[in-house]
Design an enzyme around this catalytic site. Structure first.
Site, PDB file in Angstrom:
ATOM      1  N   GLU A 193       2.039   1.953  -3.414  1.00 61.97           N
ATOM      2  CA  GLU A 193       0.943   2.501  -4.221  1.00 61.97           C
ATOM      3  C   GLU A 193       0.908   4.028  -4.099  1.00 61.97           C
ATOM      4  O   GLU A 193       0.742   4.744  -5.090  1.00 61.97           O
ATOM      5  CB  GLU A 193      -0.381   1.900  -3.779  1.00 61.97           C
ATOM      6  CG  GLU A 193      -1.583   2.425  -4.546  1.00 61.97           C
ATOM      7  CD  GLU A 193      -2.785   2.621  -3.673  1.00 61.97           C
ATOM      8  OE1 GLU A 193      -3.333   3.737  -3.681  1.00 61.97           O
ATOM      9  OE2 GLU A 193      -3.190   1.672  -2.986  1.00 61.97           O
ATOM     10  N   HIS A 194       1.067   4.533  -2.881  1.00 57.44           N
ATOM     11  CA  HIS A 194       1.160   5.986  -2.688  1.00 57.44           C
ATOM     12  C   HIS A 194       2.340   6.561  -3.473  1.00 57.44           C
ATOM     13  O   HIS A 194       2.224   7.586  -4.150  1.00 57.44           O
ATOM     14  CB  HIS A 194       1.388   6.304  -1.205  1.00 57.44           C
ATOM     15  CG  HIS A 194       0.159   6.343  -0.369  1.00 57.44           C
ATOM     16  ND1 HIS A 194      -0.223   7.451   0.337  1.00 57.44           N
ATOM     17  CD2 HIS A 194      -0.780   5.393  -0.116  1.00 57.44           C
ATOM     18  CE1 HIS A 194      -1.335   7.192   1.009  1.00 57.44           C
ATOM     19  NE2 HIS A 194      -1.692   5.941   0.752  1.00 57.44           N
ATOM     20  N   HIS A 240       0.828  -1.211   0.000  1.00 55.57           N
ATOM     21  CA  HIS A 240       0.000   0.000   0.000  1.00 55.57           C
ATOM     22  C   HIS A 240       0.862   1.261   0.000  1.00 55.57           C
ATOM     23  O   HIS A 240       0.532   2.248  -0.664  1.00 55.57           O
ATOM     24  CB  HIS A 240      -0.917  -0.034   1.232  1.00 55.57           C
ATOM     25  CG  HIS A 240      -1.644   1.242   1.480  1.00 55.57           C
ATOM     26  ND1 HIS A 240      -1.412   2.026   2.581  1.00 55.57           N
ATOM     27  CD2 HIS A 240      -2.595   1.886   0.760  1.00 55.57           C
ATOM     28  CE1 HIS A 240      -2.195   3.092   2.541  1.00 55.57           C
ATOM     29  NE2 HIS A 240      -2.925   3.031   1.454  1.00 55.57           N
ATOM     30  N   GLU A 286      -3.276   7.962   7.742  1.00 53.67           N
ATOM     31  CA  GLU A 286      -4.387   7.239   7.121  1.00 53.67           C
ATOM     32  C   GLU A 286      -4.791   6.053   7.979  1.00 53.67           C
ATOM     33  O   GLU A 286      -5.983   5.767   8.151  1.00 53.67           O
ATOM     34  CB  GLU A 286      -3.989   6.771   5.720  1.00 53.67           C
ATOM     35  CG  GLU A 286      -5.096   6.073   4.962  1.00 53.67           C
ATOM     36  CD  GLU A 286      -4.678   5.618   3.582  1.00 53.67           C
ATOM     37  OE1 GLU A 286      -5.453   4.875   2.957  1.00 53.67           O
ATOM     38  OE2 GLU A 286      -3.564   5.976   3.136  1.00 53.67           O
TER      39      GLU A 286
END
Length: 454
Positions: A83-84, A80, A160
């Site tokens: 992905e950022h 993840h 997040e």
């Protein structure tokens, strides 16, 4: 721009909106037309084309067969996190410019991470497709990362996690329940990762992960919209076919999930909670692991038991007994390894969870003892078909559904033929699925209650 980022610990209303083959492709009619055309580039990259000529628009997706379940132990959240970082730029495109270029050309872009895959997409006018393919191919190989870009983004991911998980009591309970159900299997942790491990991720970690997994033979290009395979092939060869392989073929080697030996109960109390919630997870085979004729039966079972106001649980608990304000069930079969079946319920004001649980178990017992009837079976298929009609109106949803199916072990033909397979589901098939889920199967039950810290 707000990104999807990852698919985990969703609110329960959103869980039922998660893409599943039964909702996207289910129905009582035959699969329309021929399957989407697919081909493979010389470097091993797979390509799928889903024609939809109603408007001069295309949805362009690149799927990588790597997700949160493939991370190195001790480095959870890396899939993840990368992905950022894929939006941080290359030698040709400055940090943050990728999305601005897409928007300037009238398009939209986003990305998401799953246990078994990571994907990036753009919705754009057809005449801008070459630009999008050039940019996506560029960041497949030429991503530039430095501490100046990576470390602040790591703080963003940590925030997040706080927002989505740690500040969300339902998500925290689901997280604990997932760990209890799957144990040491990677599906038992949050896709976003553990906070202390996210905090230790480095630029080198991200670049190593990128170099190992972001390679053509581990990627699938899906383009849906106003285009044919004959039109797409030369573009795919021009922009993606020239990318050299830079890593060996990725072969997954995951341990099998070891389910709890007995039922597990978890309780979480939180001063922020005003509405008690009851949740239950049970092991269930994924689409890939289920017998072919059983695959759609789990979706039909979930529809009959607890989807919508005509379901058994809703009629019994909300309408007839008046002890619940809401109740739903769902099936998560979109995983390479084992899936799960879930039920949740909210008591009416002043009600208690013990009565709610007893009523749910009584309805499941009635289902197992008496089976399903022709009317509710037909109704379930009709509802699934209506969902499919709506879903087929969105090229992005169709592209997602094919991508998710391919990434979790199904073939193009199996996905395309799903309507016929749902149509053939019988009462006996539904009951076989029900017995697999509810008989001699351990469960993890969670209770979320108002009060102090659990």
């Amino acid at each position: 721009m707000t990104r999807l980022r990852y698919l985990a610990a969703l609110p329960f209303a959103a869980l039922l909106l998660a893409v599943g083959l039964g909702l996207i492709f289910g129905g009582s009619g035959k699969a329309a037309g021929s399957p989407p055309e697919s081909f493979t580039l010389s470097n091993g990259m797979n390509v799928l084309v889903i024609p939809d000529h109603r408007a001069p628009v295309v949805t362009h997706m690149v799927w990588y067969a790597v997700g949160a379940a493939d991370e190195t132990p001790g480095k959870t959240g890396l899939a993840h996190f990368l992905e950022h970082l894929m939006f941080k730029g290359t030698e040709k495109i400055a940090p943050g410019e990728f999305s601005r270029i897409v928007a300037h050309n009238g398009g939209q872009d986003n990305a998401f991470t799953h246990f078994d895959f990571t994907a990036y997409f753009q919705v754009i006018a057809k005449d801008r497709l070459p630009l999008i393919m050039e940019m996506e191919a560029d960041r497949m190989t030429n991503l530039v990362l430095t501490d100046a870009e990576v470390l602040p983004e790591r703080d963003v991911v940590m925030e997040e996690r706080r927002m989505r998980i740690e500040n969300n009591p339902v998500a925290m309970l689901q997280s604990d329940m997932g760990t209890a159900l799957y144990g040491g299997h990677p599906y038992g942790r949050d896709i976003i990762g553990h906070m202390e491990e996210i905090a230790g991720l480095t630029t080198e970690d991200a670049l190593d992960f990128y170099a190992r997994f972001y390679t053509p033979s581990n990627a699938t290009l899906i383009v849906a919209g106003d285009i044919t395979a004959a039109e797409l092939r030369p573009l795919a060869e021009k922009y993606y076919g020239v990318i050299a392989e830079r890593a060996p073929t990725f072969i997954r080697d995951r341990a099998q999930a070891i389910w709890p030996e007995e039922d597990v109960r978890l309780e979480r109390r939180d001063p922020r909670v005003t509405q008690a919630t009851w949740i239950r997870f049970l092991p269930a085979p994924s689409y890939r692991k289920a017998e072919p004729k059983d695959q759609p039966a789990f979706d039909v079972l979930a529809e009959i038991l607890g989807r919508g106001t005509t379901s058994r649980l809703y009629r019994a608990l909300v309408v007839e007994q008046g002890i619940a304000s809401g109740v739903q069930s769902w099936y998560e079969g979109n995983r390479l390894d084992d899936g799960r079946f879930g039920i949740y319920a909210l008591p009416r004001v002043g009600g208690d969870l013990a009565s709610l649980e007893a009523a749910i178990e009584a309805e499941i017992a009635r289902l197992l003892a008496g089976g399903v009837d022709d009317e509710e079976l037909a109704r379930a298929k009709t509802v699934i078909a209506a969902s499919a009609i709506y879903a087929r109106d969105s090229q992005r949803t169709m592209a997602y559904a094919y991508g998710e199916g391919l990434m979790t072990g199904l073939t193009v033909e199996q996905i395309h033929e799903w309507p016929d397979r749902v149509r053939r589901v019988t009462k006996e098939d539904v009951m076989r699925a029900a017995r697999l889920v509810f008989e001699n199967n351990p469960s993890v039950t969670g209770e979320l209650l108002p009060g102090g810290d659990s």
